[in-house]
Scaffold this active site. Sequence first.
Site, PDB file in Angstrom:
ATOM      1  CE  LYS A   1       4.576  -1.669   3.924  1.00 44.04           C
ATOM      2  NZ  LYS A   1       4.966  -3.216   4.143  1.00 44.04           N
TER       3      LYS A   1
HETATM    4  C1  LIG Z   1       4.446  -4.409   4.992  1.00 40.76           C
HETATM    5  C2  LIG Z   1       3.561  -4.586   6.044  1.00 40.76           C
HETATM    6  C3  LIG Z   1       4.421  -5.374   7.227  1.00 40.76           C
HETATM    7  C4  LIG Z   1       5.486  -6.187   7.168  1.00 40.76           C
HETATM    8  O1  LIG Z   1       6.764  -5.623   6.561  1.00 40.76           O
HETATM    9  P1  LIG Z   1       7.858  -6.631   6.180  1.00 40.76           P
HETATM   10  O2  LIG Z   1       9.247  -5.296   6.267  1.00 40.76           O
HETATM   11  O3  LIG Z   1       7.581  -6.906   5.051  1.00 40.76           O
HETATM   12  O4  LIG Z   1       8.051  -7.680   7.262  1.00 40.76           O
HETATM   13  C5  LIG Z   1       3.731  -5.224   8.500  1.00 40.76           C
HETATM   14  N1  LIG Z   1       2.631  -4.590   8.681  1.00 40.76           N
HETATM   15  C6  LIG Z   1       2.178  -3.772   7.881  1.00 40.76           C
HETATM   16  C7  LIG Z   1       0.977  -2.995   8.209  1.00 40.76           C
HETATM   17  C8  LIG Z   1       2.755  -3.647   6.567  1.00 40.76           C
HETATM   18  O5  LIG Z   1       2.094  -2.920   5.687  1.00 40.76           O
END
Ligand SMILES: *Cc1c(COP(=O)(O)O)cnc(C)c1O
Length: 379
Positions: A185
């Site tokens: 992210k």
């Molecule tokens: C990455 C992601 C998640 C999960 O995030 P984590 O922090 O890995 O649990 C949930 N929803 C979306 C749309 C994502 O891209």
Amino acid sequence: MNTDAIPFNKPFRAPGELDNLGEVLASSHVHGDGRFTNAATAKLKQITHAPHALLTTSCTHALELGGLLLELQPGDEVILPSFTFPSPASSVALRGATCVFVDIDDSTGNIDPAAVAEAITEKTKAVVVMHYGGVAADMGPLLDLAAEHCFAIVEDNAHGLGGSWQGRPLGTIGTIGALSFHDTKNVHAGEGGALLLSDDILMMRAEIMREKGTDRARFLRGEVDKYGWQDIGSSYLPSELNAAVLDAQLASFDVIQAGRHRVWDSYARALPAWAQRNGVRQMNVPADREHTAHLFYLRMPTEETRDSFIGHMRQRGIATPFHYVPLGTSPAGSKMGRTPKPCVRSAEFSETVVRLPIWPAMTDDHIARVLDGVTAFVA
Ligand SMILES: *Cc1c(COP(=O)(O)O)cnc(C)c1O
């Protein structure tokens, strides 16, 4: 010219990370809710203008905490887009509630408010919105439906920290917002997340549920003289090691975003003529939304051209992955959810989408090589 492989993503390295980590390790407070958790939480509230924010161990855990706060139970229904990551659906299924999968708006990849309207029943407790690529969903009609039918809106804002819809920060428009700090992210802590809330009562309860169902947070603030078991909950708080990295990253938030927008804008400027010649659609950002440059995606004309595009780029050492097998037709989704109408646009999006490499430290040479590769492809 350099011919190193170009990955899809490279986690950002923030100045200050190692100093922060050293400070935590040298201290006697390595568990959660210490100085870096407080500092990172304050920065998050500054960026999002959220009245309340709680760091969590992941976006998935923030969504699970959301399911507890909404008191989801068997018999309840939660409407979700079929084209999204599995975490929000799993958070619904964990409470024994039913996922109802609906289709997306083809122009943004976000949940389609008209499809939501058709899927509402008296059992609808919440609607999950995911702001795909950091471009807000069409919130106006969704907020109207939520007010009319009294359901909660959960924003899975894993892509959208710092983005906005009609000037309102993403993650603060619905009842509950969830952020991800996974290293794919924009801002990361290796693994991590946060819950955003505006309601004071929900915040009081969330604070307890996040700390094993105890009122330890109130004890630490000196509001009670001992703490104990108050409610159901789990351990959703990250250690100070994660918070130390997160705090350094958030201090560089503007640098990260400027770096990503530079790449995004270079792609957006260079590709229209090629896209038009080849029947390719470029990522679309409606005028009333500020996006976060989390993704730069293309929609290829067919699944076959998409797959051959990925192969063509791979030969040049450039990673251009696709994602999101629609949830409605996934093994768990068909067992634990309901799909009132076939989600044709979700299936088509999943078959034709492809994402170009984007990370803040991409060089001009990287960008030029990606663009050379893309424009050498004939669909
Ligand atoms: C990455 C992601 C998640 C999960 O995030 P984590 O922090 O890995 O649990 C949930 N929803 C979306 C749309 C994502 O891209």
